[in-house]
Design an enzyme around this catalytic site. Sequence first.
Site, PDB file in Angstrom:
ATOM      1  N   HIS A 130       0.827  -1.206   0.000  1.00 21.84           N
ATOM      2  CA  HIS A 130       0.000   0.000   0.000  1.00 21.84           C
ATOM      3  C   HIS A 130       0.867   1.264   0.000  1.00 21.84           C
ATOM      4  CE1 HIS A 130       0.830   1.027   4.192  1.00 21.84           C
ATOM      5  NE2 HIS A 130       0.640  -0.243   4.490  1.00 21.84           N
ATOM      6  N   GLU A 184      -2.028  -6.972   8.187  1.00 25.45           N
ATOM      7  CA  GLU A 184      -0.626  -6.794   8.590  1.00 25.45           C
ATOM      8  C   GLU A 184      -0.340  -7.567   9.872  1.00 25.45           C
ATOM      9  OE1 GLU A 184       2.346  -6.627   8.033  1.00 25.45           O
ATOM     10  OE2 GLU A 184       2.951  -4.541   7.784  1.00 25.45           O
TER      11      GLU A 184
END
Length: 197
Positions: free
Chosen positions: A9, A79
Amino acid sequence: MGDLLLVRHGETEWSLSGQHTSWTDLPLTPRGEEQAKSLVPLFAGRHFALVLTSPLGRAIRTAELAGLSGAVSDPDMHEWDYGAYEGVTTVDIHRGRPDWYLWNDGVPPGPDGQPGESPEDVGERADRVLGRAEKSLGDGDVVLVAHGHFLRVLTARWLGLPAADGRLFQLGTGTVSRLSTEHGRPVITEWNSRPPG
């Protein structure tokens, strides 16, 4: 057989400051949005067998801005759960634990619902994602839009390495990497790339 394209990202305030960011769902910075938009030429006009994203907004937004349509959110692509180290920089952690190293030591538990993870915990999730992706690779390339530490662990597992060997693969925000095979064996064919310009 298709390739596996990994997209980290775009930049957030905490990726810029070095704060560990797992469940805190920060938006992209303006620079992070530009990083994501810069990926459009890499994906324009292409069909992908599967596009998966982390369930967190920063990954979903990166996929949208990069022009990746039809993305499916996959909770296993979250994550690394940093537990008590959420929002804390490595520099700050080293003040109390000078020898601490994420890849060896993992993290202490955080608040309820955030127990923290070891490299092996993240590796188990990465293995599940790879299993799902591999089912689609016969139909073309697969794109995974997620987070730095998670994608590093996933790369280690693709190569048949222990999850903790993700430490070997630095990964910048707004980058694309490519995992493939050569003579039937897993390889990295591109790493940490950004479009020119």
